[in-house]
Design a protein around this motif. Structure first.
Motif, PDB file in Angstrom:
ATOM      1  N   VAL A 265       0.878  -1.175   0.000  1.00 28.75           N
ATOM      2  CA  VAL A 265       0.000   0.000   0.000  1.00 28.75           C
ATOM      3  C   VAL A 265       0.910   1.218   0.000  1.00 28.75           C
ATOM      4  O   VAL A 265       1.743   1.382   0.894  1.00 28.75           O
ATOM      5  CB  VAL A 265      -0.938   0.013   1.216  1.00 28.75           C
ATOM      6  CG1 VAL A 265      -1.705   1.336   1.280  1.00 28.75           C
ATOM      7  CG2 VAL A 265      -1.920  -1.143   1.146  1.00 28.75           C
ATOM      8  N   ARG A 266       0.748   2.049  -0.990  1.00 27.87           N
ATOM      9  CA  ARG A 266       1.653   3.179  -1.190  1.00 27.87           C
ATOM     10  C   ARG A 266       0.910   4.489  -0.976  1.00 27.87           C
ATOM     11  O   ARG A 266      -0.153   4.718  -1.559  1.00 27.87           O
ATOM     12  CB  ARG A 266       2.240   3.135  -2.600  1.00 27.87           C
ATOM     13  CG  ARG A 266       3.212   4.246  -2.935  1.00 27.87           C
ATOM     14  CD  ARG A 266       3.847   3.983  -4.300  1.00 27.87           C
ATOM     15  NE  ARG A 266       4.725   5.064  -4.720  1.00 27.87           N
ATOM     16  CZ  ARG A 266       4.337   6.109  -5.467  1.00 27.87           C
ATOM     17  NH1 ARG A 266       3.071   6.169  -5.873  1.00 27.87           N
ATOM     18  NH2 ARG A 266       5.188   7.049  -5.806  1.00 27.87           N
ATOM     19  N   ASP A 296      -2.634   0.464  -4.206  1.00 34.63           N
ATOM     20  CA  ASP A 296      -2.300  -0.902  -3.797  1.00 34.63           C
ATOM     21  C   ASP A 296      -2.137  -1.768  -5.030  1.00 34.63           C
ATOM     22  O   ASP A 296      -2.679  -1.454  -6.096  1.00 34.63           O
ATOM     23  CB  ASP A 296      -3.375  -1.474  -2.862  1.00 34.63           C
ATOM     24  CG  ASP A 296      -4.695  -1.733  -3.579  1.00 34.63           C
ATOM     25  OD1 ASP A 296      -4.800  -2.775  -4.256  1.00 34.63           O
ATOM     26  OD2 ASP A 296      -5.613  -0.900  -3.470  1.00 34.63           O
ATOM     27  N   ASN A 297      -1.370  -2.836  -4.880  1.00 36.65           N
ATOM     28  CA  ASN A 297      -1.128  -3.735  -6.006  1.00 36.65           C
ATOM     29  C   ASN A 297      -2.009  -4.976  -5.941  1.00 36.65           C
ATOM     30  O   ASN A 297      -1.611  -6.062  -6.342  1.00 36.65           O
ATOM     31  CB  ASN A 297       0.354  -4.131  -6.077  1.00 36.65           C
ATOM     32  CG  ASN A 297       0.827  -4.867  -4.821  1.00 36.65           C
ATOM     33  OD1 ASN A 297       0.194  -4.779  -3.772  1.00 36.65           O
ATOM     34  ND2 ASN A 297       1.949  -5.573  -4.920  1.00 36.65           N
ATOM     35  N   GLY A 298      -3.229  -4.769  -5.441  1.00 35.44           N
ATOM     36  CA  GLY A 298      -4.207  -5.842  -5.378  1.00 35.44           C
ATOM     37  C   GLY A 298      -4.909  -6.051  -6.707  1.00 35.44           C
ATOM     38  O   GLY A 298      -4.545  -5.457  -7.731  1.00 35.44           O
ATOM     39  N   PRO A 299      -5.960  -6.871  -6.731  1.00 34.06           N
ATOM     40  CA  PRO A 299      -6.637  -7.231  -7.984  1.00 34.06           C
ATOM     41  C   PRO A 299      -7.471  -6.119  -8.591  1.00 34.06           C
ATOM     42  O   PRO A 299      -7.888  -6.218  -9.750  1.00 34.06           O
ATOM     43  CB  PRO A 299      -7.524  -8.412  -7.565  1.00 34.06           C
ATOM     44  CG  PRO A 299      -7.777  -8.194  -6.100  1.00 34.06           C
ATOM     45  CD  PRO A 299      -6.511  -7.597  -5.566  1.00 34.06           C
ATOM     46  N   GLY A 300      -7.756  -5.074  -7.838  1.00 32.58           N
ATOM     47  CA  GLY A 300      -8.530  -3.964  -8.384  1.00 32.58           C
ATOM     48  C   GLY A 300     -10.018  -4.111  -8.177  1.00 32.58           C
ATOM     49  O   GLY A 300     -10.518  -5.144  -7.730  1.00 32.58           O
ATOM     50  N   MET A 342      -8.760   5.154 -10.313  1.00 37.97           N
ATOM     51  CA  MET A 342      -8.273   4.702 -11.606  1.00 37.97           C
ATOM     52  C   MET A 342      -7.494   3.403 -11.429  1.00 37.97           C
ATOM     53  O   MET A 342      -6.994   3.098 -10.346  1.00 37.97           O
ATOM     54  CB  MET A 342      -7.373   5.763 -12.264  1.00 37.97           C
ATOM     55  CG  MET A 342      -6.069   6.033 -11.521  1.00 37.97           C
ATOM     56  SD  MET A 342      -5.003   7.225 -12.346  1.00 37.97           S
ATOM     57  CE  MET A 342      -4.644   6.350 -13.865  1.00 37.97           C
ATOM     58  N   ARG A 343      -7.443   2.628 -12.474  1.00 42.79           N
ATOM     59  CA  ARG A 343      -6.617   1.425 -12.521  1.00 42.79           C
ATOM     60  C   ARG A 343      -5.433   1.733 -13.417  1.00 42.79           C
ATOM     61  O   ARG A 343      -5.594   2.065 -14.595  1.00 42.79           O
ATOM     62  CB  ARG A 343      -7.425   0.249 -13.072  1.00 42.79           C
ATOM     63  CG  ARG A 343      -6.660  -1.075 -13.098  1.00 42.79           C
ATOM     64  CD  ARG A 343      -6.366  -1.606 -11.696  1.00 42.79           C
ATOM     65  NE  ARG A 343      -5.678  -2.907 -11.759  1.00 42.79           N
ATOM     66  CZ  ARG A 343      -5.223  -3.551 -10.702  1.00 42.79           C
ATOM     67  NH1 ARG A 343      -5.370  -3.023  -9.488  1.00 42.79           N
ATOM     68  NH2 ARG A 343      -4.625  -4.711 -10.826  1.00 42.79           N
ATOM     69  N   TRP A 347      -1.751  -1.441 -10.517  1.00 39.10           N
ATOM     70  CA  TRP A 347      -2.064  -0.662  -9.315  1.00 39.10           C
ATOM     71  C   TRP A 347      -3.466  -0.097  -9.368  1.00 39.10           C
ATOM     72  O   TRP A 347      -3.938   0.361 -10.415  1.00 39.10           O
ATOM     73  CB  TRP A 347      -1.066   0.490  -9.159  1.00 39.10           C
ATOM     74  CG  TRP A 347       0.319   0.028  -8.839  1.00 39.10           C
ATOM     75  CD1 TRP A 347       1.291  -0.361  -9.725  1.00 39.10           C
ATOM     76  CD2 TRP A 347       0.891  -0.115  -7.535  1.00 39.10           C
ATOM     77  NE1 TRP A 347       2.421  -0.732  -9.049  1.00 39.10           N
ATOM     78  CE2 TRP A 347       2.215  -0.592  -7.709  1.00 39.10           C
ATOM     79  CE3 TRP A 347       0.420   0.116  -6.247  1.00 39.10           C
ATOM     80  CZ2 TRP A 347       3.063  -0.846  -6.637  1.00 39.10           C
ATOM     81  CZ3 TRP A 347       1.267  -0.123  -5.176  1.00 39.10           C
ATOM     82  CH2 TRP A 347       2.561  -0.607  -5.373  1.00 39.10           C
ATOM     83  N   THR A 348      -4.127  -0.135  -8.218  1.00 37.55           N
ATOM     84  CA  THR A 348      -5.392   0.571  -8.025  1.00 37.55           C
ATOM     85  C   THR A 348      -5.079   1.851  -7.277  1.00 37.55           C
ATOM     86  O   THR A 348      -4.468   1.817  -6.211  1.00 37.55           O
ATOM     87  CB  THR A 348      -6.386  -0.275  -7.207  1.00 37.55           C
ATOM     88  OG1 THR A 348      -6.691  -1.468  -7.933  1.00 37.55           O
ATOM     89  CG2 THR A 348      -7.672   0.503  -6.949  1.00 37.55           C
TER      90      THR A 348
END
Length: 363
Positions: A265-266, A296-300, A342-343, A347-348
């Motif tokens: 999480v950035r 975050d680098n999750g699935p979106g 935005m996607r 990254w989300t």
């Protein structure tokens, strides 16, 4: 993506068109966007700089027949009643589409007039959604306040019996309880549309409070990253509202990672030139150069709910209530700002844009 090749004409009535409530675009003979007014920015949920230079149907999804007629330089006029379009990732809406010639260079003015029910859905960052979320929040407020008093009392008793290392956490508990109590007071006024008190604040104070609270929850497998601009000026905002916004976004990001061991999480801040918004309060366009983003680098977010993400009761969480992002949008708007989703690749991103605090002149 098509780049801008035509020269942008001098728009003698630029200010008049820009403040006009009907979403209006100026396109050239190849359907490339040359000018966008504030209402069109709001409808498309996209800044003017991001729209200018692109083919209009890359910004606004529409039927193929309309695309062909706009791309045909010989077509100077177009009238369509209740045309179905999709903008900003939202679900389809219906508009009365009117295109008329402008000048002698093949330029055309395109006006998109939403049907009444669709216009209500675009009444600002919150509109009807915020009012519905406010009603739900008001019903919950009374039930939440009672246990909060007990939690704070227990933390104060615990603080007397703990060492210095534990005192930091009991102090945090008391601070969070006080903040939540204040937030609930604000939420009780949520549906009444009363503004929150704003002042010049240092953005990093609410960021650090939200981050410390998130870290205390110890999300497994999540690493926090920070990328801060140290030269940001003071922001026009509200400390508690900013903590709530950031805590909601950070928590959502952590939960979206689902315990994966490479989750990040950035939190980032930046000064962005060129972004502005007209809130319709008579002050005209207000610059929003301060950006704080949570990624975050999750699935979106699933594609089928992206257009309704800031509506209440829209959620992918099994136990969720779907009020968090509606409140985020409401608080951002109350501070004169906006929030965008935005996607971006893997990254989300959620970006909150805020105005700079006005400098007070000495008396």
């Amino acid at each position: 993506m098509t780049t801008l090749t035509s020269s942008i004409p001098r728009f003698d009535h630029d200010e008049l068109i820009h403040s006009h409530p009907v979403p209006t675009l100026l396109i050239d003979k190849g359907a490339v966007v040359l000018f966008v007014n504030a209402a069109a920015e709001q409808m498309c949920n996209m800044s003017r700089s991001a729209m200018i230079g692109r083919v209009v149907y890359d910004v606004i999804d529409m039927d193929r027949s309309y695309r062909q007629r706009m791309s045909d330089a010989a077509t100077s006029a177009l009238f369509a009643h209740r045309a179905e379009i999709s903008v900003g990732g939202r679900k389809a809406i219906y508009v009365d589409m009117q295109m008329v010639p402008y000048g002698q260079s093949g330029h055309r003015i395109l006006a998109l007039i939403p049907a009444h029910s669709d216009a209500e859905l675009m009444g600002g960052a919150i509109g009807r959604s915020g009012r519905a979320a406010g009603g739900a929040a008001s019903m919950l407020a009374h039930e939440i306040k009672n246990p909060l008093a007990g939690i704070k009392g227990a933390a104060q008793l615990l603080a007397r019996k703990t060492d210095a290392s534990g005192e930091r956490f009991t102090t945090l508990i008391c601070a969070e309880v006080d903040r939540i109590a204040t937030l609930i007071d604000q939420m009780e006024h949520f549906s009444r549309g009363q503004p929150i008190a704003c002042a010049a604040i240092n953005l990093y104070q609410p960021i650090h409070q939200a981050m410390e609270t998130a870290r205390a929850r110890q999300f497994p497998g999540v690493r926090f990253a920070e990328d801060f601009d140290p030269s940001l000026p003071l922001v026009h905002g509200n400390h508690d509202a900013m903590v709530q916004i950031l805590l909601n976004l950070v928590t959502n990001g952590c939960e979206a990672l689902g315990g994966r061991d490479d989750g990040v999480v950035r939190i980032a801040t930046a000064y962005r030139h060129g972004l502005s918004i007209d809130n319709g309060d008579g002050r005209g366009r207000i610059a929003l150069p301060i950006e704080v983003s949570v990624s975050d680098n999750g699935p979106g977010v699933p594609a089928d709910i992206r257009g309704d993400l800031f509506d209440p009761f829209v959620t992918t969480k099994r136990e969720g209530r779907g009020l968090g992002l509606a409140l985020v949008a409401k608080l951002a708007r109350d501070m004169g700002g906006t929030v965008q989703h935005m996607r971006d690749g893997d990254w989300t991103r959620f970006r909150v844009h805020l105005p700079v605090a006005q400098k007070v002149r000495p008396a």
